[in-house]
Design an enzyme around this catalytic site. Structure first.
Site, mmCIF file in Angstrom:
data_model
loop_
_atom_site.group_PDB
_atom_site.id
_atom_site.type_symbol
_atom_site.label_atom_id
_atom_site.label_comp_id
_atom_site.label_asym_id
_atom_site.label_seq_id
_atom_site.Cartn_x
_atom_site.Cartn_y
_atom_site.Cartn_z
ATOM 1 N N CYS A 44 -3.377 4.591 7.387
ATOM 2 C CA CYS A 44 -3.402 3.992 8.481
ATOM 3 C C CYS A 44 -2.475 4.278 9.656
ATOM 4 C CB CYS A 44 -3.471 2.431 8.524
ATOM 5 S SG CYS A 44 -5.114 1.778 7.574
ATOM 6 N N THR A 89 -25.338 -10.049 12.971
ATOM 7 C CA THR A 89 -26.443 -9.834 11.919
ATOM 8 C C THR A 89 -25.739 -9.234 10.517
ATOM 9 O OG1 THR A 89 -28.310 -9.279 13.364
ATOM 10 C CG2 THR A 89 -28.441 -8.793 11.126
ATOM 11 N N ASN A 120 0.702 -1.246 -0.087
ATOM 12 C CA ASN A 120 -0.098 -0.072 0.092
ATOM 13 C C ASN A 120 0.806 1.106 -0.114
ATOM 14 O OD1 ASN A 120 0.494 -1.085 2.693
ATOM 15 N ND2 ASN A 120 -0.407 0.775 3.492
ATOM 16 N N HIS A 179 -14.424 -0.224 0.248
ATOM 17 C CA HIS A 179 -14.006 1.299 -0.165
ATOM 18 C C HIS A 179 -12.848 1.556 -0.987
ATOM 19 C CE1 HIS A 179 -10.925 2.359 2.948
ATOM 20 N NE2 HIS A 179 -11.112 1.325 3.411
#
Length: 377
Positions: free
Chosen positions: A322, A236, A149, A200
């Site tokens: 990050c 969920t 990255n 994303h």
């Protein structure tokens, strides 16, 4: 605004946002519910899962929707290492992995696993001879990112996979967050057992992604509860996000060649332009992903250039989003043994097919202006 920070995140496509709204409006039932509305919502979820499986050439039940790249990488590290710990307790990761791999591996060490780093050369490629010597009979997991990255370096996945399969019984995980949608990623041909994708990064929505496995690979869950996602990822399942992730993957895959061509032209033009400055060193190696250009200005902190460019409405980053807010030197650059004169001045440009040739021309003018002010070049 010129946005050249697409490796940090991409702008979501309007059709994906529209899909997200539609699914929330029409299929808001819990897909685990036994009533008909729940069943309809689950059918939509399973359709999205099949779409991803078809693109990746795996089986539906081995596609697990997650909250994104970090969760998928954590699931791969903990879930695969623990599933196959009866084979041994030795784990290998490259020295330039994303923090979501490195920090998870550190936690594995605390659990009794032996974790070793595969070194890279000055261009950021894994040293295959070192990997060969590190592999052991009790190696249970190897994790290597497809594209770095920070530099865009493409790892020789087929060679790595061949070594792993010939020297060990290890499961091979590939972080494809920075490669999928930007270049060819053949999950079915690269002998990879597990793959991470983040929505994303390919013009989908934040908070969604997946881990996919080959049909023969099993995994131990790291989240426990109601047993959703075939018992691997309880909680969920967010159907709208999962459907949008599948759509982003389909769109990225269908338009890959056109998008690659567009991005590559911009990347090559910018690289040629940057090479004209005597104080600039191109950090990205020759064999790299088309969308990333990493370079450094000698003797100047990257933050200085980022702030100067930002005043001109040009958005770039230092290395990884990050870790760019942290003050320590990038572990990737350290592993590459980048010279001290350049290690603090790294800037990353990352392109998308949404960028235009006109933006590249404008960037060149603005960057020249900024260089004249800061360096006098």
């Amino acid at each position: 605004m010129i946005y050249f920070d697409n490796s940090s995140t991409t702008k979501a496509l309007k059709e994906i946002i529209d899909t997200f709204v539609t699914v929330n409006e029409q299929y808001w039932a819990n897909p685990s519910s036994i009533h008909e509305f729940g069943h309809q919502t689950d059918e939509l979820l399973q359709s999205a899962r099949k779409q991803v499986a078809d693109v990746l050439k795996t089986v539906d039940e081995k596609v697990y929707f997650t909250s994104g790249g970090t969760e998928s990488n954590n699931l791969a590290i903990f879930g695969l290492a623990n599933k196959y710990k009866h084979r041994g307790n030795h784990v290998l990761i490259s020295a330039i992995e994303h923090p979501s791999i490195i920090e998870a591996a550190k936690m594995l060490q605390k659990q009794g696993f032996i974790v070793e780093l595969i070194p890279v050369n000055k261009e950021g490629y894994i040293k295959l001879e070192e990997l060969d010597s590190l592999l052991r009979h009790d190696t249970v997991l190897v994790s290597v990112m497809h594209v770095n990255n920070e530099t865009g370096a493409i790892q020789p996945i087929n060679e790595i996979a061949s070594l792993i399969k010939s020297k060990s019984r290890a499961v091979f995980h590939m972080d494809a967050v920075q490669s999928f949608g930007k270049m060819v990623v053949n999950f079915d041909e690269q002998y990879v057992d597990a793959i991470t994708i983040s929505s994303h990064k390919i013009h989908g929505l934040k908070g969604s992604g997946l881990l996919a496995l080959k049909s023969t690979i099993e995994i131990t869950p790291i989240l426990f509860g109601g047993g959703q996602e075939s018992g691997v990822r309880s909680g969920t399942t967010p159907v709208p996000l999962s459907v949008c992730t599948a759509k982003a993957i389909r769109i990225a895959n269908a338009n890959l060649n056109t998008h690659m061509e567009s991005i590559l032209k911009m990347s090559e033009e910018v690289t040629t332009f940057l090479k004209k400055f005597s104080s600039i060193k191109i950090i990205s190696p020759e064999i790299k992903a088309p969308h990333i250009v990493s370079f450094s200005v000698r003797g100047v902190k990257g933050e200085v250039f980022i702030n100067a460019l930002q005043k001109e409405d040009v958005i770039v980053s230092t290395s990884s989003a990050c870790s760019s807010k942290q003050t320590q030197t990038s572990h990737v650059l350290k592993a590459m043994h980048l010279e001290d004169d350049y290690i603090k001045g790294v800037i990353r440009l990352s392109f998308s097919y949404m960028n235009t040739p006109e933006e590249v021309q404008q960037f060149k003018r603005i960057f020249t202006k900024v260089m004249n002010v800061i360096k006098g070049d």
